[in-house]
Write a protein that holds these residues in place. Structure first.
Motif, mmCIF file in Angstrom:
data_model
loop_
_atom_site.group_PDB
_atom_site.id
_atom_site.type_symbol
_atom_site.label_atom_id
_atom_site.label_comp_id
_atom_site.label_asym_id
_atom_site.label_seq_id
_atom_site.Cartn_x
_atom_site.Cartn_y
_atom_site.Cartn_z
ATOM 1 N N LEU A 289 0.834 -1.206 0.000
ATOM 2 C CA LEU A 289 0.000 0.000 0.000
ATOM 3 C C LEU A 289 0.867 1.254 0.000
ATOM 4 O O LEU A 289 0.599 2.213 -0.739
ATOM 5 N N ALA A 290 1.904 1.264 0.828
ATOM 6 C CA ALA A 290 2.805 2.418 0.884
ATOM 7 C C ALA A 290 3.563 2.576 -0.429
ATOM 8 O O ALA A 290 3.748 3.690 -0.933
ATOM 9 N N LEU A 291 4.007 1.470 -0.995
ATOM 10 C CA LEU A 291 4.727 1.493 -2.261
ATOM 11 C C LEU A 291 3.828 2.022 -3.378
ATOM 12 O O LEU A 291 4.247 2.873 -4.187
ATOM 13 N N ASN A 292 2.601 1.547 -3.426
ATOM 14 C CA ASN A 292 1.646 1.991 -4.438
ATOM 15 C C ASN A 292 1.428 3.499 -4.350
ATOM 16 O O ASN A 292 1.446 4.206 -5.370
ATOM 17 N N GLU A 293 1.237 4.005 -3.142
ATOM 18 C CA GLU A 293 0.991 5.438 -2.968
ATOM 19 C C GLU A 293 2.179 6.267 -3.441
ATOM 20 O O GLU A 293 2.015 7.267 -4.152
ATOM 21 N N ALA A 294 3.395 5.856 -3.063
ATOM 22 C CA ALA A 294 4.586 6.647 -3.378
ATOM 23 C C ALA A 294 4.954 6.581 -4.860
ATOM 24 O O ALA A 294 5.504 7.549 -5.402
ATOM 25 N N VAL A 295 4.661 5.467 -5.516
ATOM 26 C CA VAL A 295 4.898 5.374 -6.959
ATOM 27 C C VAL A 295 3.892 6.232 -7.710
ATOM 28 O O VAL A 295 4.240 6.991 -8.626
ATOM 29 N N ARG A 296 2.637 6.148 -7.306
ATOM 30 C CA ARG A 296 1.592 6.870 -8.027
ATOM 31 C C ARG A 296 1.648 8.380 -7.820
ATOM 32 O O ARG A 296 1.246 9.138 -8.710
ATOM 33 N N ASP A 297 2.146 8.833 -6.670
ATOM 34 C CA ASP A 297 2.230 10.287 -6.483
ATOM 35 C C ASP A 297 3.553 10.863 -6.990
ATOM 36 O O ASP A 297 3.795 12.068 -6.887
ATOM 37 N N GLY A 298 4.411 9.998 -7.558
ATOM 38 C CA GLY A 298 5.603 10.470 -8.228
ATOM 39 C C GLY A 298 6.848 10.576 -7.380
ATOM 40 O O GLY A 298 7.924 10.936 -7.891
#
Length: 324
Positions: A289-298
């Protein structure tokens, strides 16, 4: 021919229902200030309606497949890390396979509590390195709200529900790609600490479940020591230093542990991904979940060097170094 595993897809799902610290304080002897001061948590997501371990896992997996530009026909294997499945069997992975219309390959669950995603990463990576799969869905999905004693402020304030997913794809290793993808995964378990964090019985959709039991101070003490050691182990093996790390994506258990790990690695706070304030501890789902958020917000970009780590019941813990 040799292969490495690249992370090419990212997804996540959080239940619609949000429970704040203030709301919890109306039913248990606690307060927003008490929870935030000790954990950094402000709120958590809790399943409701038709949401389940399977539905969250499938939603996160579909997002990851879409991100990777893959269809159900491209997936060779599904690995789900969970210790709160909807049923004892069939596996959550089989249910996800059914939900997403994936017709080939194989699917199974693993259970290693909060360390489940890191353990699953090793499993998925080995399938790719051995040529058994080209594209693997790795999912962490947890419904801890089923196994919490909501009258125990020591545990019920700490956890939330959610799912995160990644797609691992095979890339042929050449001289220019040898340091891409998952460089290594390093795992440990010490069963002498099994009684520090455990649940008797099996969670259930009906609500008939035994409760999570935790010796919080002891788990905290071991977490700081063992996570530091396993990250240093990984860095040493790959001849890397703290300065080589672009991002730390830790298990989201407690903001004090997360901050402590950042300091030990000499990383400023803005290079440590923290979602625990909004998600609480989602166990095996917390890292993806943390990885997904940080990848998607750039924040996290292709080519960045990432360190992930987690510790859970067992006690089991592990780390991985990944070149995105």
């Amino acid at each position: 021919m040799a292969y490495c595993s690249r992370l090419v897809g990212f997804g996540g799902y959080l239940p619609e229902k949000i429970v704040t610290n203030q709301e919890l304080s109306q039913s248990v002897d606690t307060s927003d200030e008490w929870i935030r001061e000790r954990t950094g948590i402000k709120q958590r997501h809790i399943i409701s309606g038709n949401e389940s371990c399977n539905s969250m896992a499938a939603a996160a997996a579909q997002q990851a497949m879409d991100y990777a530009g893959l269809s159900s026909d491209d997936i060779d294997a599904i690995v789900v890390a969970t210790c709160t499945p909807d049923q004892a069997f069939p596996t959550t992975a089989a249910r996800v396979q059914q939900t997403l219309g994936i017709k080939k390959g194989f699917a199974f669950d693993i259970s290693s509590a909060c360390a489940g995603f890191v353990f699953g990463l090793s499993v998925a990576d080995n399938f790719i390195r051995n040529g058994q799969a080209k594209n693997v869905l790795l999912i962490g999905s947890e419904v801890y709200s089923r196994i919490l004693d909501w009258s125990d402020r020591r545990t019920c304030v700490l956890f939330g529900d959610g799912a995160g997913a990644v797609v691992l794809s095979a890339e042929e290793v050449t001289n220019t790609t040898s340091q891409n993808g998952i460089l290594g995964v390093y795992l440990h378990t010490d069963g002498q600490y099994s009684d520090l964090l455990y649940v008797d019985g099996v969670p259930s959709k009906t609500g008939d479940a035994c409760f999570l039991k935790m010796h919080g101070k002891e788990v905290f003490r071991h977490a700081v020591t063992k996570l530091s050691e396993v990250v240093e182990e990984a860095l040493t093996i790959h001849h890397l230093t703290h300065d080589d790390i672009d991002w730390l994506v830790p298990h989201q258990a407690n903001l004090r542990i997360i901050s402590g790990m950042g300091k030990k690695l000499n990383l400023p706070a803005d290079r440590v991904i923290a979602t625990v304030d909004r998600h609480a501890n989602t166990s095996a789902a917390s890292v993806p979940l943390a990885l997904n958020e940080a990848v998607r917000d750039g924040r996290i970009k292709k080519g960045d060097l990432i360190v992930i780590e987690a510790l859970g019941g067992g006690l089991s813990w592990g780390s991985s170094i990944i070149r995105l």
